[in-house]
Design a protein around this motif. Sequence first.
Motif, PDB file in Angstrom:
ATOM      1  N   UNK A   1      12.187   3.346  12.228  1.00  0.00           N
ATOM      2  CA  UNK A   1      12.379   1.939  12.603  1.00  0.00           C
ATOM      3  C   UNK A   1      13.498   1.784  13.635  1.00  0.00           C
TER       4      UNK A   1
ATOM      5  N   UNK B   1      -1.886  -4.974   9.172  1.00  0.00           N
ATOM      6  CA  UNK B   1      -0.819  -4.168   8.582  1.00  0.00           C
ATOM      7  C   UNK B   1       0.528  -4.837   8.775  1.00  0.00           C
TER       8      UNK B   1
ATOM      9  N   UNK C   1       2.856   3.609  11.428  1.00  0.00           N
ATOM     10  CA  UNK C   1       2.950   2.430  10.560  1.00  0.00           C
ATOM     11  C   UNK C   1       4.181   1.584  10.858  1.00  0.00           C
ATOM     12  N   UNK C   2       5.115   2.138  11.614  1.00  0.00           N
ATOM     13  CA  UNK C   2       6.372   1.421  11.809  1.00  0.00           C
ATOM     14  C   UNK C   2       6.239   0.283  12.815  1.00  0.00           C
TER      15      UNK C   2
ATOM     16  N   UNK D   1      -0.638  -4.577   3.411  1.00  0.00           N
ATOM     17  CA  UNK D   1      -1.857  -4.930   4.145  1.00  0.00           C
ATOM     18  C   UNK D   1      -2.220  -6.367   3.791  1.00  0.00           C
TER      19      UNK D   1
ATOM     20  N   UNK E   1      -5.135   3.964   5.845  1.00  0.00           N
ATOM     21  CA  UNK E   1      -4.707   3.257   4.626  1.00  0.00           C
ATOM     22  C   UNK E   1      -3.616   2.236   4.947  1.00  0.00           C
ATOM     23  N   UNK E   2      -2.749   2.605   5.871  1.00  0.00           N
ATOM     24  CA  UNK E   2      -1.629   1.725   6.189  1.00  0.00           C
ATOM     25  C   UNK E   2      -1.984   0.697   7.261  1.00  0.00           C
ATOM     26  N   UNK E   3      -2.854   1.092   8.182  1.00  0.00           N
ATOM     27  CA  UNK E   3      -3.238   0.189   9.282  1.00  0.00           C
ATOM     28  C   UNK E   3      -4.766   0.129   9.317  1.00  0.00           C
ATOM     29  N   UNK E   4      -5.332  -0.794   8.607  1.00  0.00           N
ATOM     30  CA  UNK E   4      -6.798  -0.797   8.449  1.00  0.00           C
ATOM     31  C   UNK E   4      -7.566  -0.858   9.771  1.00  0.00           C
TER      32      UNK E   4
ATOM     33  N   UNK F   1      11.099  -3.086   6.815  1.00  0.00           N
ATOM     34  CA  UNK F   1      12.013  -1.940   6.849  1.00  0.00           C
ATOM     35  C   UNK F   1      13.210  -2.182   5.929  1.00  0.00           C
TER      36      UNK F   1
ATOM     37  N   UNK G   1       0.814  -1.221   0.000  1.00  0.00           N
ATOM     38  CA  UNK G   1       0.000   0.000   0.000  1.00  0.00           C
ATOM     39  C   UNK G   1       0.845   1.269   0.000  1.00  0.00           C
ATOM     40  N   UNK G   2       2.107   1.132   0.376  1.00  0.00           N
ATOM     41  CA  UNK G   2       2.963   2.322   0.360  1.00  0.00           C
ATOM     42  C   UNK G   2       4.424   1.876   0.268  1.00  0.00           C
TER      43      UNK G   2
ATOM     44  N   UNK H   1       5.185  -0.906   3.009  1.00  0.00           N
ATOM     45  CA  UNK H   1       4.015  -1.149   3.857  1.00  0.00           C
ATOM     46  C   UNK H   1       3.028  -2.052   3.125  1.00  0.00           C
TER      47      UNK H   1
ATOM     48  N   UNK I   1       4.909  -4.150   8.006  1.00  0.00           N
ATOM     49  CA  UNK I   1       5.941  -3.237   7.532  1.00  0.00           C
ATOM     50  C   UNK I   1       7.231  -4.021   7.333  1.00  0.00           C
TER      51      UNK I   1
END
Lengths: 245, 651
Positions: free
Chosen positions: B90, A109, B129-130, A103, B181-184, A113, A93-94, A101, A111
């Motif tokens: 991070x 979610x 989001x991290x 989903x 958007x990143x964490x629904x 890195x 998504x990003x 990132x 991530x």
Amino acid sequence: MDALKVSEGKMVVYLHPSKTKVISESIKRELSSHLFKFSDTFDGVLLAYEVVEVPSKLAKILSGLDPYLAVRLKANLLLFAPKPDTFLEGKVVKIARESIHVVILGFSAAVITEEDIRDEFKFKIKNGQEIFRSTSQKRHVIKVGTMVRFLVKSFDEEILHVSGSLIPASTGSICWLSKNSEEASRNCRKQRESEGRREERSTGTVDGGALSDEYHVLKKPRKQKVHEGNTTKLDSGRAEMVVNQ
Amino acid sequence: MGAEIGNYNINNRKMIKEEEQEYQQMEEFDVDFTDSELVSHVRHALKSVALGDNDNYSQLVGLLHYNERLKADEVALLVTSLKAISGAVSYIDNVQHESLLTSIFSMSMWNYGPDVMDALVELVTSLAASSGKYVDACLYMLVSNFSPPFRFIESLKLPYGKAKKEQVLDRVHFALECITDLIPLAPSRLLPIVTQRIHAIYQRTPEPVILMFVENIFKLESSAIGELVGNKRLISIVIDLLIDFDVQVGWDDILEENPHKGVFDMELEDEQILADVDDDGDDFAREFGGYGRIWKNGVVETLEKLDSIMVLTFEHLNCCKNSGRLVEVPSDIVFESLLESFSQTVMNVYKSKFAQFVIFYACSLDPENCGVRFAEFLAGKFIESSVPPIIRMSAVAYLASYLSRAKFLSAPFITGMLERLADWCRKYCQQSVSLNPEAYKVFYAGCQAIMYVLCFNMRSIMEIPRLKSHLCFLPLREILKSPLEPLKVCLPSIVEEFVQQAKSAHLIDAKSGSPVFHDVLESELSKAFGGKERLDMFFPFDPCLLRKSDSYIRPNFVYWSMVKKAYEDDLDGSSDDDVDVFYPDVNTAESRDIEVEGGFEEDDFFDDFNNSLNKMSITPKDSILKKRPNEKRMPLQMPSRLRPSMSLESL
């Protein structure tokens, strides 16, 4: 996906006496309160359920000030339980220089890195769009919208947040990985088709983040494990499921 | 000399050359210090903390505390730092870098310009989001920006303040959407944060701050992520807030005037009309000055907040109506939310004074759907036997008040609801044998509701022939003459008014008697069925006592003075001069009643009461004063004490 599994649960749901006229609805309401939450008893996140059987029309009445009804039932539970060092799939998504990132199944979610992206991938901006491109396989590109497979490093059970890794060679764009397997393009087409179907199925349900209380039955995913031998019980307030090993 | 000059020139040139080189080096240094290097520098600073080297880290934390009148270079430095931290999220450890996190989360967007705001939004989004650990803190930080620091309150009225408000709030809501958007699942964590935050501030913050917070709740509710956050819960947060303010204002805070006035004598309409004349619309203190005789000073500030939030809620409902969200959108999300909130909160509150007008206003926006739905919901609650008696009584009190006061409800609909109530009462009294206010309180509450609604609507219903027949066929006789004797138990003021109108309308026999109450407002029996809560005197939709809110309610509200009573002559209208009409002499009343048709036949039941009905005190305006010549004439004004439930009628 390894993280998806179906369990058959034998449980006891405790209902308030005022719900005696709407037992079925109350059971659904009680079970629905566990949706999208991690449960230690389930050892996973409940994504969907299907009440298979309510064996008896008789329910035990608890003694005490609140004479709750103990209703026994059997249900199939679809659980999401990602474990470290297993693989997950999700949609990007990003993309930023320092992270990707993702989903998963529209609700969780993840991530990845920079440190967990293998060196062959380099960050670039192409036509204004951020991408990670493999230096050795030019066609292996990860961009927003790409379905990727990645390794689970850790899973935050509170917020259902995954920390992932693209270090193993078997990770990356699913489409590219499929193309480069023996089945080549045939698999990729299948992948696309299945993705298309998945999107259709998930519209308004999991991906839309609006799984309604009425939607209880999900088709068994391709790779899900069925633990029919183990029955699970959960104890969470008024709903109790007892594990029968 | 020439050599000296030459040396000077050479030296000068050298110096210039050195300066140029230095400048070039600086320039090169600046140019070479890329974003990646900045990020690396921050990462190094963060990693050094674990090794015991805090110099760079402390310097970084110090930069985040720049917030007062920043110069251009300081702004640039802050923006650069924030962006660099975004690239190194991070590496942030919630234990080792606690001071950094604290500094970030305590930054208020209201203190900065757009560039810093943008960088801060980017940082907060990246941080959320991290790792799952920071989601709640990031959301809390954004929600904290829903309202400005106190020092901004004055400037909010200025163009600068308005622009700032727009800049901040747009970014805050944008950040919430980005995080979603990143964490629904992030929106599902917003509700407790919003609730916690509003409870933390609502008591001690000035009105503009709390108002802006509520405004943002509504903005969130109608945004793309509103459904994920929970539209219903967001609306209920506001309703709960109204209730919180509501219960802070007690009925005791209404100044006492004349506790002996009848229910129908206690309407604030005239008082408010007078106040309207003076209203310049700007000066709130002046507006509330009009209420000086009504509210004790201690609660005025609370009332101001309450009034403003109510108005904001009305405006939001208006927007929902215009955008089709009030009822049309899936499952009537907004109105259903209001109804649910009403059912769970407002209806259970002890004699709520103001919050109920929110749903009244929503009903007025869409009478065909919302208006009908609300009445049916209340009737359903009243009739449902599994509902606790106190809730049933409260429901029927709301229903009676609503049917009487809502101008937007049609006479056929009101008649239908009356039939429903009367039918239930008829069945109930068939099963019961004797007068017992406490045991049959639900029944008496139902009877009182019927009579109360008829006091307001009898005339209008009787004027429509089709409905008149419906009214005549109501089982009133069965109910009123039943062994439960509701006329003796229900609130005397209502019984008297009802009997007077019913006789004039020939719904009951003119020769029938009625209980003698001697103009008392309440009786021991009515108190008994009303219980400790005094639900016998609960009329929730009495005129709204809040100035600004009332202007929204008033157009759709029926005041007692507007009601055409069944005993009034058509030509008389409702002027004060007509008050005498309410006290016809006995002969007139009897002669009119001879022509009874429909209604009750002669019955011994009513003979038990004396015929002093025509001396009733139930009248609008100052009729009571006219009726009691010995009493000192009092100027028309709001009754000091609306008594909890009886605020019904105004003068």
